[in-house]
Motif scaffolding. Sequence first.
Motif, short mmCIF file in Angstrom:
data_model
loop_
_atom_site.label_atom_id
_atom_site.label_comp_id
_atom_site.label_asym_id
_atom_site.label_seq_id
_atom_site.Cartn_x
_atom_site.Cartn_y
_atom_site.Cartn_z
N GLY A 231 7.38 -2.23 -1.87
CA GLY A 231 6.67 -1.02 -1.68
C GLY A 231 7.36 0.31 -1.63
O GLY A 231 7.23 1.33 -0.82
N GLY A 232 8.41 0.30 -2.20
CA GLY A 232 9.63 1.34 -2.04
C GLY A 232 9.40 2.36 -3.32
O GLY A 232 8.66 2.12 -4.05
N ALA A 233 10.56 3.38 -3.34
CA ALA A 233 10.58 4.23 -4.32
C ALA A 233 12.04 3.85 -5.20
O ALA A 233 13.02 3.39 -4.44
CB ALA A 233 10.70 5.63 -3.96
N MET A 234 12.03 4.31 -6.30
CA MET A 234 13.32 4.04 -7.20
C MET A 234 14.21 5.34 -6.92
O MET A 234 13.38 6.50 -7.37
CB MET A 234 13.01 3.72 -8.52
CG MET A 234 14.16 3.22 -9.21
SD MET A 234 13.94 2.67 -10.91
CE MET A 234 13.70 4.17 -11.77
N GLY A 235 15.48 5.30 -6.68
CA GLY A 235 16.32 6.29 -6.70
C GLY A 235 17.58 6.15 -7.80
O GLY A 235 17.29 5.09 -8.54
N ALA A 236 18.21 7.02 -8.13
CA ALA A 236 19.41 6.79 -9.05
C ALA A 236 20.30 7.68 -8.82
O ALA A 236 20.68 8.84 -7.95
CB ALA A 236 18.77 7.20 -10.49
N SER A 237 21.74 7.32 -9.14
CA SER A 237 22.81 8.14 -9.23
C SER A 237 22.90 9.21 -10.19
O SER A 237 22.16 9.12 -11.05
CB SER A 237 24.33 7.26 -9.22
OG SER A 237 24.36 7.30 -10.58
N ARG A 238 23.62 10.36 -9.91
CA ARG A 238 23.69 11.36 -10.85
C ARG A 238 24.25 10.85 -12.40
O ARG A 238 23.77 11.20 -13.39
CB ARG A 238 24.76 12.49 -10.52
CG ARG A 238 24.85 13.43 -11.47
CD ARG A 238 25.70 14.79 -10.72
NE ARG A 238 26.01 15.58 -11.91
CZ ARG A 238 26.44 16.92 -11.77
NH1 ARG A 238 26.28 17.33 -10.43
NH2 ARG A 238 26.68 17.71 -12.85
N ALA A 239 25.06 9.76 -12.25
CA ALA A 239 25.63 9.31 -13.49
C ALA A 239 24.72 8.74 -14.53
O ALA A 239 24.26 8.63 -15.65
CB ALA A 239 26.74 8.12 -13.15
N ALA A 240 23.63 8.14 -13.86
CA ALA A 240 22.54 7.40 -14.36
C ALA A 240 21.42 8.39 -14.86
O ALA A 240 20.90 8.50 -15.78
CB ALA A 240 21.74 6.41 -13.54
N VAL A 241 21.34 9.76 -14.15
CA VAL A 241 20.40 10.65 -14.48
C VAL A 241 20.95 11.38 -15.61
O VAL A 241 20.29 11.78 -16.65
CB VAL A 241 20.19 11.51 -13.18
CG1 VAL A 241 19.30 12.84 -13.80
CG2 VAL A 241 19.17 10.81 -12.29
N ASP A 242 22.47 11.88 -15.54
CA ASP A 242 23.00 12.47 -16.66
C ASP A 242 23.01 11.81 -18.02
O ASP A 242 23.02 12.37 -19.04
CB ASP A 242 24.30 12.96 -15.95
CG ASP A 242 24.24 14.12 -15.23
OD1 ASP A 242 23.29 14.60 -14.81
OD2 ASP A 242 25.37 14.57 -14.80
N ALA A 243 23.22 10.21 -17.75
CA ALA A 243 22.96 9.56 -19.09
C ALA A 243 21.76 9.60 -19.81
O ALA A 243 21.61 8.93 -20.71
CB ALA A 243 23.61 8.17 -18.90
N GLY A 244 20.99 10.14 -18.78
CA GLY A 244 19.46 10.21 -19.51
C GLY A 244 18.45 9.04 -19.28
O GLY A 244 17.60 8.99 -20.02
N TRP A 245 18.99 8.08 -18.24
CA TRP A 245 18.40 6.75 -18.05
C TRP A 245 16.99 6.71 -17.43
O TRP A 245 16.24 6.06 -17.45
CB TRP A 245 19.20 5.69 -17.36
CG TRP A 245 20.48 5.49 -18.49
CD1 TRP A 245 20.73 5.74 -19.84
CD2 TRP A 245 21.91 4.89 -17.82
NE1 TRP A 245 22.12 5.26 -20.30
CE2 TRP A 245 22.56 4.96 -18.70
CE3 TRP A 245 22.02 4.41 -16.73
CZ2 TRP A 245 24.00 4.33 -18.57
CZ3 TRP A 245 23.48 3.73 -16.59
CH2 TRP A 245 24.35 3.81 -17.85
#
Lengths: 325, 265
Positions: A231-245
């Motif tokens: 029941g949680g939220a999904m986060g990401a590192s900047r590397a994953a965001v910058d890769a467009g994932w």
Amino acid sequence: MSGVWVWLEHQDSLMAAISKETISAARQVANNLGQPLTALLFGQDVAGVAAAAFDLGVDAVIGADDPVLATFRVSAAAPLVVDLIKERQPAVFLAGHTSTGRDLTAWLAADLDAGLVSDAIQLAVDGDRVVVTRPVYAGKLLGNIRITEGLQLITLRSRAFPAAEATGQTGTAEWLTVSLDEADVPEKLIAFAGRDGGVNLSDAKIIVSGGRGVGGPEGFAPVQALADVLGGAMGASRAAVDAGWVPYDHQVGQTGKTVSPDLYIACGISGAIQHQAGMRTAKTIVAINKDADAPIFKLAHYGVVGDLFKILPALTEEFRQRLGK
Amino acid sequence: MNVVVCLKQTPSTTAVFKVNDGVVSWDDPGGKPQVLNPWDEYSVEEAIRVTEKHGGKEAIALTMGDEGAVESLRTALAMGCSQAVLISDPAFAGSDTLGTARVLAAAIQQQPEVQLVIFGKQAIDGDTGQVPVQVARKLGWTPLTFVTEISAISDGAITVTRLLENGKQTVTTPLPVVISVVKEINEPRYPSFMGIRKANKATIPTLTAADLAVNGGTGAAASKVDWSNISTLPVREGNVFMIEGATVEEQARLLADKLFEEKVI
Ligand SMILES: Cc1cc2nc3c(=O)[nH]c(=O)nc-3n(C[C@H](O)[C@H](O)[C@H](O)COP(=O)(O)OP(=O)(O)OC[C@H]3O[C@@H](n4cnc5c(N)ncnc54)[C@H](O)[C@@H]3O)c2cc1C
Ligand SMILES: Nc1ncnc2c1ncn2[C@@H]1O[C@H](COP(=O)(O)O)[C@@H](O)[C@H]1O
């Protein structure tokens, strides 16, 4: 100057989580100062929120109910708050460190020539002053900051304070007669696109985050699966965001969101200082990484060294059974 | 129309700090690594794009800081800003965000034909994010914060999308406005070789207190926020507990036990 005021946020006539936390923090401050706690409630059709505020223990509610205030716009709301503060002279004004709280308090500080401290994670009272503890310099140090004179404007980090609990108390709100003209508000709302489901990261009790180690957009599926079962939220590192994932609004860290969940599970994230800046205040941190020397293990309370693609499904299955999902 | 971008030089994130009697000093063996505030890379880029895409003429970079802050102005010039101005005076030292906002507003008012001021979301030293809205108030312009896209600037109005907690809001507002931007808005360019050469040769004028009609208090004496009590983080108790096991299922079981014990699930 006397009185502690809190700014209430709400959506769909329900009080926002951050405002329940603000009330509990403000209650402590008000008790220590020996002053009453008043909630400010602006919106449209918000009588239910006023009742909820009394139930959570505020002593008074000052409300403004008007179609122009239906969606928060700082240019519409802030001038009214400026006038109210000038007229009634509260000593302390607390709001959430949210887009709304940040815009409003900065406006108030400028117009009232008042001191402002943002993003508090702890409050104490010393005489008539509130001492604010907050992370500074990318979370590497703590500031113990106070406003030296006059009105004290303070914003609070989400989930840094417990939510106020129901007291059963009731009360009668004071509704202001406001005559607002839509033509006087410069910001015109054209569109709103709600987030695609899921929990707001700042409000989430549990966050499961993926980094470069997930390898690609499809690598976020097991991360999301664990987040879902918890029941949680999904986060990401900047590397994953910058890769467009994954989109930017999932990014945790210095140039993303700052979060304080009860549980933060970092999967395939090395734990760079800029990532830590956004999640260091999480209560329990779990790291899953195949590199036993990854810096995230210095911060984590629990660590699993191994392949996230094997561990995450096993963990998801374990929780599915235990939680009966 | 000209665009102003306000930027700040900050310690790099990797800077090592020391605290003595509540006062922060830097403990880096390699000197004091300073960078253009990371959030301001996006505001500088956006200011340049406004001149490229939305008919802006000059992109003017402003910073209030000591002489060293000129380096971040050179970065902005190297990326493509057409002008840069340093605002520096001992009288401004120790300003709180409101004092800073008063100085910046006075400097912006001196720039010709400005309709748009762009800020980054916050500065990574204090991480307060207060200056943009305060500058807007001192100018009497509309603030629009957390912008992810400028979709149009035309007919004296600007249309932007803002990133809020529960989604994205698109608003349109008459100019002039002050905006703050978040990372999603663009991908900052790297300075070109020619850009760097030009920036290194550029003369950057300095405005002092005498050059500006600052309305209201600035500097340490006017600051209402006392930052003089900084402390280090409490030492973390205990080490990481490593979850070992013969199989991943066993590890999953053990970790789940621990998390239920901690009452975080
Ligand atoms: C100014 C500035 C601001 C920044 N802001 C942010 C920010 O807001 N947020 C942020 O996160 N970063 C930010 N960064 C970037 C930061 O420095 C790091 O580059 C980034 O956090 C690294 O992301 P990562 O941990 O996902 O990737 P990496 O550092 O590449 O780590 C990937 C990890 O995955 C592990 N791994 C690989 N495969 C597997 C597998 N199959 N199973 C288990 N583990 C595996 C590896 O061992 C490695 O430890 C910023 C940087 C700068 C300079
Ligand atoms: N002294 C300054 N000169 C120019 N811009 C500043 C200054 N201080 C803060 N800003 C900018 O204001 C924005 C918000 O910063 P802050 O409110 O300090 O977190 C960032 O884009 C900063 O670069």
